[in-house]
Design an enzyme around this catalytic site. Sequence first.
Site, short mmCIF file in Angstrom:
data_model
loop_
_atom_site.label_atom_id
_atom_site.label_comp_id
_atom_site.label_asym_id
_atom_site.label_seq_id
_atom_site.Cartn_x
_atom_site.Cartn_y
_atom_site.Cartn_z
N TRP A 260 0.84 -1.20 0.00
CA TRP A 260 0.00 0.00 0.00
C TRP A 260 0.88 1.25 0.00
CZ3 TRP A 260 -2.22 2.64 4.83
CH2 TRP A 260 -1.36 2.54 5.91
N ASP A 261 2.17 1.08 0.27
CA ASP A 261 3.10 2.20 0.22
C ASP A 261 3.02 2.90 -1.13
OD1 ASP A 261 3.83 -0.01 1.89
OD2 ASP A 261 5.69 1.01 2.38
N GLU A 391 0.68 -2.63 12.94
CA GLU A 391 0.87 -4.08 12.85
C GLU A 391 1.28 -4.72 14.18
OE1 GLU A 391 2.17 -4.47 8.17
OE2 GLU A 391 3.70 -3.89 9.65
N LYS A 459 2.58 0.94 16.76
CA LYS A 459 3.78 0.87 15.93
C LYS A 459 3.98 2.12 15.10
CE LYS A 459 5.81 -1.75 12.09
NZ LYS A 459 5.61 -2.84 11.11
N GLN A 460 2.89 2.66 14.51
CA GLN A 460 3.03 3.69 13.50
C GLN A 460 1.74 4.47 13.35
OE1 GLN A 460 3.54 0.35 10.61
NE2 GLN A 460 2.27 1.60 9.28
#
Length: 666
Positions: A260-261, A391, A459-460
């Site tokens: 998806w980046d 994730e 995580k992000q």
Amino acid sequence: MGGVYNGEGGDCHRANLPCPLAVRMDLDEVEKAGRLQHSYSLDTHTGIFTHSLRTVSVIASQSLYTHRHHPNLLVMEVLLVRQGTSQEPITIKMDSRFTPQSDDIVFHSEPDYKGASYIQGHTTMAEVPGGICPSVHIIWTPITPSLTLLPDQAQSRWGFVVAVAGSQDSVQAHYDTALELMANGNLRPSHLRAWEELWAGSTLELTGPDNLSRALIGCMFYLLSAFPSLHEAPGHFGGVSPGGLSNGGSGQDYWGHVFWDQVRTTFFDQSGNPYLCLARAVLEYRVRTVDGAKDNAEKQGYKGLKFPWESAVSGREVCPEDIYGQQEIHINGDVTLAFQHYLYLTEDMSMFTEGRGSEVIWGVADYWVSRVTWSAEEQNYHILGVMPPDEYYYNVNNSVYTNTVAKFSLEFAVELAALLKYPAPQEWQQVADKIKIPFDQKQKYHPEYDGYKKGQFVKQADTVMLGYPLGLPMTPEVRRNDLEFYEAVTDPGGPAMTWGMFAVGWLELGEVEKAGHLLQKCFKNIQGPFQVWSESSDGSGAVNFLTGMGGFLQAVLFGYTGFRVQKDCLAFAPSIPEDITQLCIRGVSYLGNKMDWLVRGQEVYIILREGAKHAGNTKPCALQVVLKNSGTKIPLIPGNLYSILPSSQMLKLRFKHCFPCLFNEP
């Protein structure tokens, strides 16, 4: 080589090719006895990397580049320039590390072609059982062990070319092109013109801190290098992986797979930087993988299309770990959001008719309808057993990001069906209207998923992306709460793109200093001297991490400018820090128009370029600037320069069509 993978399923990885230009330049012992200086430079304006050796008697320069106009050509040029008055011959060694072998491809030697060496082979294993193993053909100019500047020469130049392609006819044609360009002295000039065209067409520049400017230029260069040439034939683009084409062998940098980046990076490209045709190439890549996406959905027991978490050529799931492919399903909504932004920016319906984009949108909508579960207790639809963008968690219910992107993709499917007069199933709108979007009414924030406890480590960037890029409506209070709650618990060693998303959020709220502080965190992921990004701040993870660059660029392009792609307008609300004296955005594409923007202090300058071409080859829509708070309307005339001074009463600019267009807006 784009689109060339070896290995089946989860073992599929980008195939390594041997490079005939793997040559190290060195001097003989006599020259080494003098003072020897090495230098390395990367010219991002021309896309040329140069290694130079300097002594008292000679400057030897070895330049390497991938030809921008003819991307099947790799070029190495060596230039020797005599220094001083010596008339002795000067010899440099060309130490080749090249062997015509690969762990991924079985190569065979072919007869020389026009004096050039030639090998060809194919990968050892197809991506899917019974599939085709890609072929690779390489022709190159033989490289001699040494090069000599003769006594009567002040300087001399040598050129070496490699042509790489998927068939004999193609590789020979590309090598013939190289020979022709070399014969007429146009090999490097044609490359330089292609880069000049790209930079002139669209770029992002600022006057401010040197490290910020260098990072910006580096990100632009590496991302442009990862996308196809403007002159490349449609259908050749194999997608962008987090580490680009340079990385992705077995066990390395996500195996060179497409994530998806690529879609998140496309948000950057679709604003006109660099060109909307490059964004279309990203969408066409997804169209070509529709059959694989259908197979993925069927294997999971659902209808429609399930785009893979990790993709190669077929569109079938190639992630080495099953749980990501099974549960990180927000990829589907991310793909449709890129198509949606493309339509709003271009009104290019050909992408959705002849280009088959409608198959993608409607197939994803069918998947969501079959994937949701009705909750009789809560009287809404749930999506169960997923992994959110964060994730660290898996098998959770109602990821707020996943559910929101599912809702928006369903709504867009209904909208597109109306435009194309397609009978949309009622379930699309029903599920969109009644899908659960987790929200804590008491604390006024969005929990990351059902059961998330405030303060849990993440995580992000995840929930903070509801505001951007998703654009979920919320009050400033809620937006602030989401940013504050999750910033405090986000892993400081997480992926590089995270802090750019937080910075965009704070800029939305006018917190310029706060945004700048978070953007500074990105610099921990940038390795000097060539602005190479690592996935993590300690230098680990994928390299050169294009995803982090995409997040950083979005913080500048969508944060400092406030650009937002909307159905009936392109919104703009500049907010730049004091240490940036001006921000220039060249080549913003919108409805067939190209615009250049300059933000200098409180002033905004706009010029609508003359002679712009629409993505669908139709006449550009007339535009006007609408100052949101005052309602003042300023028609834009091609070639004219407009200066606008926003006051406290008019902080946002909006483009609207002057005449009815696709969406029938006045």
